[in-house]
Design an enzyme around this catalytic site. Sequence first.
Site, PDB file in Angstrom:
ATOM      1  N   CYS A  74       0.846  -1.194   0.000  1.00 32.24           N
ATOM      2  CA  CYS A  74       0.000   0.000   0.000  1.00 32.24           C
ATOM      3  C   CYS A  74       0.879   1.240   0.000  1.00 32.24           C
ATOM      4  O   CYS A  74       1.893   1.314   0.688  1.00 32.24           O
ATOM      5  CB  CYS A  74      -0.907  -0.006   1.229  1.00 32.24           C
ATOM      6  SG  CYS A  74      -2.117   1.331   1.217  1.00 32.24           S
ATOM      7  N   ASN A 233       3.565   0.307   3.486  1.00 36.00           N
ATOM      8  CA  ASN A 233       3.370  -0.986   4.162  1.00 36.00           C
ATOM      9  C   ASN A 233       4.321  -1.993   3.544  1.00 36.00           C
ATOM     10  O   ASN A 233       4.014  -2.589   2.501  1.00 36.00           O
ATOM     11  CB  ASN A 233       1.926  -1.498   3.986  1.00 36.00           C
ATOM     12  CG  ASN A 233       0.921  -0.793   4.865  1.00 36.00           C
ATOM     13  OD1 ASN A 233       1.237   0.171   5.537  1.00 36.00           O
ATOM     14  ND2 ASN A 233      -0.306  -1.276   4.847  1.00 36.00           N
ATOM     15  N   HIS A 283       2.546   8.843   7.053  1.00 33.03           N
ATOM     16  CA  HIS A 283       1.940   8.609   5.739  1.00 33.03           C
ATOM     17  C   HIS A 283       0.608   9.327   5.576  1.00 33.03           C
ATOM     18  O   HIS A 283       0.057   9.349   4.472  1.00 33.03           O
ATOM     19  CB  HIS A 283       1.749   7.107   5.500  1.00 33.03           C
ATOM     20  CG  HIS A 283       0.559   6.495   6.173  1.00 33.03           C
ATOM     21  ND1 HIS A 283       0.295   6.627   7.521  1.00 33.03           N
ATOM     22  CD2 HIS A 283      -0.456   5.736   5.675  1.00 33.03           C
ATOM     23  CE1 HIS A 283      -0.814   5.977   7.819  1.00 33.03           C
ATOM     24  NE2 HIS A 283      -1.292   5.424   6.722  1.00 33.03           N
TER      25      HIS A 283
END
Length: 376
Positions: A74, A233, A283
């Site tokens: 991700c 991730n 993030h």
Amino acid sequence: MSASQHSATVTVFASPSSWIESAAVDQCRQVAALDGMVHVAGMPDLHPGKGAPIGAAMLSSVLYPLLVGSDIGCGIAVFPIALKRPAPERLAARFPDLDRALEPEDLGDFGLVARDIPAGHVEGLGTVGRGNHFAELARVHTVLDAGHADRLGLRAGDLVLIVHSGSRGLGERILREHTEAHGAGPAADTEAYLAVHDAAVRWGSLNRRLIAARVAGALGARRSEPIVDQCHNLVEIRDGAYLHRKGAAPGDGRDVLIAGTRGTVSYLVAAHAGPEAGHSVAHGAGRKMSRADALVRNRAKHTVEELRRTPLGSVVVCGDRQLLFEEAPGAYKRIEQVVADLVEHGLATPIATTAPVVTYKTADREPRQGRDRGRV
């Protein structure tokens, strides 16, 4: 603030005025107690997650798949896009259905063949997914560092596509196969795990490009390569150890888009985080409400239509009313505070802010005129 447990240390890069739940810090300490753990760095968007904190970089001599989670790969990518007369309502109506996956026969339209797809995983290809994932047409709002902005070819008023998505069912399958055999324990075969993990990271990056290409085509714009594409991730090998990132973007000399909410600006930053911060930065804004709390509170506070048009004048495409309430801007921390904490700790330099024009969450199944304006 910092603490130690066994040989591992925990540092959270947040100011005293920042919203950091004690449960998230507790999770950091639980991770620090795992065998082989060296250091846990919490970002200013830190919040509790399933099995591990979100917004953390975790360095260990042992590889733990659970610390990466199910959405391997991700990340957030930023693509320049040129459009004439970007009226939000008109463009929202032209957004493609990003819930509909591409078929193998569609790949040729994007210059791909089946063997180009990592792990051969075609399920969900070209789709955004749910949760906090999105595709957003945004405008460069304020340039904060002209030198970095020039380097990226950005000026105030420019339009960009921001895509936040991951590996869809591929990463979920990888983690499920591990947990069924080993639970929350370490990878039994690190090389085997890293092979499928790396495929999921490549898949996520390819998927963001496909999403951007689909949106650009639907809006009548040329496709472009991303000026930013950072995965938040993943696990990487660093100095012989495993650096797990869950909701933490690589911060060692990278450009990173730190997502705000659909009703606020986001920040493009030049990251320069060192080892104490796990070479990482935040993030996004980070949740301050659970999905259940956000659903209850925002149903009482907002109408559907209020959440489909933001104070910035942007339009939200979201046919799932529950998701609309769960992802309301008020469910998140203040992005300005998150970025200020990064700056205060010397982890990032803000380059520019972006303001949403159209934010796509999931396909809108209702006509845009004459919809129910009541509370649900």
